[in-house]
Design a protein around this motif. Structure first.
Motif, PDB file in Angstrom:
ATOM      1  N   TRP A   1       0.843  -1.190   0.000  1.00 49.04           N
ATOM      2  CA  TRP A   1       0.000   0.000   0.000  1.00 49.04           C
ATOM      3  C   TRP A   1       0.883   1.246   0.000  1.00 49.04           C
ATOM      4  O   TRP A   1       1.728   1.409   0.867  1.00 49.04           O
ATOM      5  N   HIS A   2       0.675   2.115  -0.990  1.00 52.87           N
ATOM      6  CA  HIS A   2       1.489   3.321  -1.109  1.00 52.87           C
ATOM      7  C   HIS A   2       1.078   4.347  -0.058  1.00 52.87           C
ATOM      8  O   HIS A   2      -0.113   4.545   0.210  1.00 52.87           O
TER       9      HIS A   2
ATOM     10  N   GLU B   1       7.793   9.701  -0.748  1.00 51.88           N
ATOM     11  CA  GLU B   1       8.158   8.328  -0.374  1.00 51.88           C
ATOM     12  C   GLU B   1       8.273   7.415  -1.586  1.00 51.88           C
ATOM     13  O   GLU B   1       9.178   6.580  -1.659  1.00 51.88           O
ATOM     14  N   ASN B   2       7.370   7.578  -2.564  1.00 51.03           N
ATOM     15  CA  ASN B   2       7.434   6.682  -3.726  1.00 51.03           C
ATOM     16  C   ASN B   2       8.621   6.973  -4.634  1.00 51.03           C
ATOM     17  O   ASN B   2       8.865   6.234  -5.591  1.00 51.03           O
TER      18      ASN B   2
ATOM     19  N   TYR C   1      11.229   4.583  -2.421  1.00 54.64           N
ATOM     20  CA  TYR C   1      10.889   3.188  -2.116  1.00 54.64           C
ATOM     21  C   TYR C   1       9.965   2.667  -3.205  1.00 54.64           C
ATOM     22  O   TYR C   1       9.027   3.358  -3.613  1.00 54.64           O
ATOM     23  N   ASP C   2      10.203   1.433  -3.653  1.00 54.71           N
ATOM     24  CA  ASP C   2       9.443   0.924  -4.794  1.00 54.71           C
ATOM     25  C   ASP C   2       8.245   0.062  -4.412  1.00 54.71           C
ATOM     26  O   ASP C   2       7.533  -0.448  -5.281  1.00 54.71           O
ATOM     27  N   TYR C   3       7.982  -0.161  -3.114  1.00 53.42           N
ATOM     28  CA  TYR C   3       6.816  -0.904  -2.636  1.00 53.42           C
ATOM     29  C   TYR C   3       6.757  -2.333  -3.173  1.00 53.42           C
ATOM     30  O   TYR C   3       5.684  -2.903  -3.347  1.00 53.42           O
ATOM     31  N   ASP C   4       7.919  -2.919  -3.430  1.00 54.56           N
ATOM     32  CA  ASP C   4       7.985  -4.290  -3.950  1.00 54.56           C
ATOM     33  C   ASP C   4       7.984  -5.265  -2.778  1.00 54.56           C
ATOM     34  O   ASP C   4       9.026  -5.692  -2.296  1.00 54.56           O
TER      35      ASP C   4
ATOM     36  N   GLN D   1      17.453  14.233  -9.497  1.00 61.28           N
ATOM     37  CA  GLN D   1      16.112  13.967  -9.995  1.00 61.28           C
ATOM     38  C   GLN D   1      15.790  12.476  -9.931  1.00 61.28           C
ATOM     39  O   GLN D   1      16.533  11.643 -10.467  1.00 61.28           O
ATOM     40  N   PRO D   2      14.677  12.103  -9.260  1.00 57.42           N
ATOM     41  CA  PRO D   2      14.293  10.693  -9.172  1.00 57.42           C
ATOM     42  C   PRO D   2      14.185  10.051 -10.548  1.00 57.42           C
ATOM     43  O   PRO D   2      13.700  10.666 -11.505  1.00 57.42           O
TER      44      PRO D   2
END
Length: 893
Positions: free
Chosen positions: A283-284, A336-337, A340-343, A471-472
């Protein structure tokens, strides 16, 4: 002579052969499906039914005789066998919930209805009807039980409040082994727990349980029991897949697979292994609301309107200074996104070897190992990415009819990429442009000193200072982030390094076969920690921290008044290195109203205590620029020190601040153990409704009184000068005015009176003849006068009202069933070191329908959770919980 001997041998062999007649039979459930792993007992020995429900045994005695057929969660059937060719078909019917046998309340088997304290339970049948994706998720439907959902793989179970995601007041055990993460002391949930295929039962004791289970069984204890391969053999598998939907994350597929293999080689030896793995988008968390800072609360405004913007799920913008003539200004943070890639994924394996030297269950030796590795996010003092974590447990146990002795080891390795997301953002900003330079450029641009930049405009000045920002998504950003993750947090990076472990031993003996006038038990435990975070979490940079704790207990149970009343009395003594010894008594009385064993009143007084957790004792964690969370055990205060840079005119260039300095200037005392006294009343009954139906009723109420309650206390500590009795001297006042101070969150005890009380009611019955219906309601209330300790945050973190309803039919028509669960709770205040805020009221609807395929020994289940689609948040700063739609296929369940 030789011929006579041969004749005698032949005759004796014939008699023996004739005497050992083979008898066969079959066991079914109440829907006439084959029942595997039922236990068949008789004077001729013991056996179990196979996957098709068939059983066979050899008759060594004469006819007639009786057999007992039983299974966990089902009523025992007694069948008389009169001949070898008798057709034996046994139908096992489910127990009523209050007839189920539990062991957690007294460490001795007893019916739930006769348990001396409040208890909740689920068994194999409940798991089959579960509407959630896993049995562990389904615990949230029990009376008085809360689930803190963080992501697909990690949830934290609690009861009666006072907990965040890192719930150190609630103990979880799997086959007697605690599942807590060694360094942080909170349970890993089901990350280190059981597969759905291997669960035999789950029992939860809400409330204080220290009398039997020791330190930290403060809010309650959860005991998960696995299936023994002697009783449950064979191969079973499940396959789950589906979609998770969330506005921030979109729609994503998840995959979850499990296999259980168990084999009984003989009456003496059996073994099993379990393997599970899942992959799921987490969950993002994308809350962009402004806050007052780390551990603060939400406030008005956004980046465009507030130069000191500090977003909830934005990191790096915690760096803020007061600029003369401009005001407070913060750096630009990263979402946060972007960090972190939420994998989310996990691989879990466990295996065990079981040996019965006597060929029966009177004595069993067990060796087991359990491993878990994967990725997930975690919310504690900050938000963390736990990438590549590894957990392991190894247990050796001897279990007899009246005793057990076990020892085990639990170890944790955070891997190479576990890191603090807040510090990742801070370090990225510092890497491309150090804070001193960035603020200098911002001031010059804002003041009109940079051509082409509009003076007096925050956005224009910020864009100029951010012109070289990483830059992300670019290679430069990824390389910088990887370098920061690899650098420990105490060396300017964001990496967390932890290789903490502990050894544990415990034993219990029941004198029931030696003493007849009462049932008496004694037991004890010992645990030794080795803490090694390399200075990234604790004050252990120079050397690991070692300490131990031990405890001993005794319990007596005595029935009287013609077996209608039962008294249970227990007491336990525990001692840990940094704290005084603690006694935990418990006394409980049950009374059978009417003598039918179906209406039981219970009353109890029990106590709980909690030694402060390892973080509360040994934290030396930098949680933000010039901000620390510090454990306040006396040993830790001597270990902690930090060098700070001062900016005030005439101030020393640097200062060294120790743990003793911080406590002296703040007036806070070292932390000590907290205690609770709990008073409970309850009533359980099984009420006949008409000739075929019953109503099960469970009422309970409690009142808790807390002493020395441990929680966070935020203080400001001047880098120079002194503070006496809360009054700073001139030098300290100058330090505060110059911004030369530390923000420190201390673990300490409040002197305020804190009480809580609540009650719960649960009922279950059948409606429309074959439909199951259940409902429960829980009320929880905190009694606390904030004026008695204005800076203290109790963190009750529980809704005042919770209502849960279940409706379903496991056999609506042949091989088809369904179940529905609904949960409602009201709005409540959440307090934590990460962020305080209101959690909105919510209603959650889960449902499933299933179809059994007997010819394939399979069950297909289709279901969903949060079917209303309205996203909700468990705690401020965590990801919004969306909906999950799933399909599962289970073979040989």
């Amino acid at each position: 002579m030789f011929k006579k001997l041969l004749v005698a041998i032949f005759v004796l062999s014939s008699i023996a052969f004739y005497g050992q007649t083979t008898v066969t039979g079959k066991v079914y459930d109440e829907y006439l499906e084959p029942f595997p792993s039922a236990l068949i007992n008789s004077v001729n020995g013991q056996t179990t039914s196979d996957n098709d429900g068939n059983f066979t045994f050899t008759v060594k005695s004469g006819f007639p005789f009786s057999i007992q057929v039983s299974a966990f969660g089902y009523k025992t059937e007694v069948i008389e066998i009169t001949s070898a060719n008798q057709e034996i078909n046994v139908i096992l019917k489910e127990n009523t919930a209050l007839d189920e046998v539990v062991i957690s309340a007294s460490r001795s088997p007893e019916r739930i209805i006769e348990s001396p304290v409040t208890i909740e339970r689920i068994g194999i049948t409940d798991i089959k009807r579960n509407t959630s994706v896993s049995f562990y998720d389904g615990l949230a439907n029990l009376k008085g039980i809360e689930s803190r959902e963080s992501n697909y793989g990690y949830k934290a179970i609690n009861s009666r409040g006072f907990a965040t995601f890192d719930n150190t007041r609630f103990v979880q055990l799997v086959d007697g082994v605690e599942t807590s993460i060694p360094a942080l002391n909170f349970s890993a949930g089901n990350i280190l727990g059981l597969s759905d295929l291997d669960v035999k039962s789950v029992e939860i004791l809400p409330g204080a349980s220290s009398a039997l289970y020791g330190a930290n069984a403060f809010n309650g204890i959860l005991l998960m029991r696995s299936k023994n391969p002697f009783d449950h053999s064979g191969i079973s598998t499940y396959f789950k897949t589906g979609q998770m939907t969330q506005e921030a994350a979109g729609t994503n597929w998840f995959y979850d697979v499990g296999v259980r293999m168990a084999y009984k080689f003989s009456d003496y030896f059996a073994a099993k292994v379990n393997f599970t793995t899942f992959k799921a988008e987490e969950w993002h968390a994308n809350d962009d609301a402004n806050t007052t800072g780390v551990g603060g609360v939400k406030k008005e405004g956004n980046r465009d309107s507030h130069p000191d913007y500090d977003g909830v799920n934005f990191y790096g913008d915690e760096v803020v200074i007061d600029i003369l003539g401009i005001g407070r200004v913060s750096r630009t943070g990263y979402a946060e996104n972007e960090l972190y890639d939420y994998d989310g994924h996990n691989v879990k394996f466990d295996g065990s070897l079981h040996y019965r030297p006597m060929g029966n269950d009177k004595l069993e030796l067990i060796y087991s190992s359990r491993f878990s590795q994967g990725n997930n996010s975690y919310q504690g003092t900050n938000r963390f990415s736990q990438e590549g974590y590894f957990l392991e447990q190894h247990k050796l146990e001897v279990v007899g009819k009246n005793f057990f002795v076990r020892g085990y080891y639990t170890g944790n390795n955070t891997g190479d990429r576990t890191h603090d997301l807040r510090f990742a953002g801070v370090a990225l900003n510092e890497k491309y442009n150090p804070n001193r330079n960035w603020f200098g450029e911002y001031i010059a641009a804002y003041s009109g000193g940079v051509p082409g930049v509009t003076p007096g405009n925050d956005k224009s000045a910020r864009d100029f200072a951010d012109r070289n920002r990483l830059q992300p998504g670019t290679a430069e950003f990824k390389n910088a982030l990887n370098e920061i993750i690899a650098t420990p947090i105490n060396e300017g990076g964001a990496g967390i390094k932890d290789k903490t472990g502990y050894y544990h031993a415990d034993a219990n003996y029941n004198f029931r076969d030696l003493i007849s006038w009462a049932e008496i038990q004694v037991g004890g435990s010992y645990r030794k920690f080795n803490i090694n975070s390399q200075g990234t979490l604790f004050t252990d940079k120079d050397s690991p921290i070692n300490f131990d704790m031990y405890g001993a207990y005794s319990q007596i149970q005595k029935s009287f008044l013609d077996e209608r009343a039962k008294l249970t009395a227990s007491i336990r003594y525990d001692k840990a290195k940094n704290f005084e010894g603690n006694y935990s008594p418990r006394i409980a009385l049950t009374y059978d109203v009417g003598g039918s064993k179906n209406k039981i009143i219970r009353a109890s007084y029990q106590t709980g205590f909690r030694n402060p957790s390892i973080p509360e004792q040994y934290f030396g964690l930098r949680s933000g620029p010039n901000r620390f969370i510090l454990g306040t055990s006396e040993e830790n205060l001597t270990r902690f020190n930090t060098v700070v840079t001062n900016s005030g005119t005439g101030a020393p260039a640097t200062s060294v601040i120790t743990g003793e300095d911080i406590l002296r200037k703040s007036g806070v005392k070292p932390v000590k153990a907290e205690n609770v006294k709990s008073y409970e009343l309850g009533y359980r009954s099984i009420i006949n409704i008409g000739s075929t139906n019953i109503l099960e009723l469970d009422l309970s109420g409690y009142y808790n009184q807390y002493e020395n309650f441990v929680a966070f206390k935020d203080v400001l500590v001047p880098n120079y000068g002194e503070v006496s009795n809360g009054v700073p001297d001139a030098e300290a006042i100058s330090a505060f005015a110059n911004g030369d101070f530390l923000e420190v969150t201390l673990n300490t005890n409040t002197t305020a009176d804190i009480d809580s009380y609540g009650f719960g009611v649960g009922l279950s019955t059948k409606v429309f003849k074959t439909f199951n219906f259940g409902a429960n309601y829980t009320y929880s209330k905190l009694v606390f006068d904030q004026a008695s300790d204005p800076s203290f945050q109790p963190g009750f973190n529980i809704p005042e009202h919770q209502l849960k309803v279940m409706f379903g039919n496991p056999n609506l028509f042949e091989n088809f069933g369904f179940n529905i669960n609904a949960r409602w709770q009201n709005e409540f205040l959440w307090q934590s070191s990460f962020l305080d805020g209101q959690v909105d009221a919510r209603t959650v609807l889960d449902a499933q329908m299933n179809y059994r395929i007997p010819s394939l020994k399979s069950k297909i289940k289709i279901g969903g959770t949060n079917l209303t689609g309205k996203e909700y948040v468990v705690a401020p700063g965590s990801g919004l919980i969306g909906s999950v739609y799933y399909i599962s296929w289970t073979i040989n369940e």
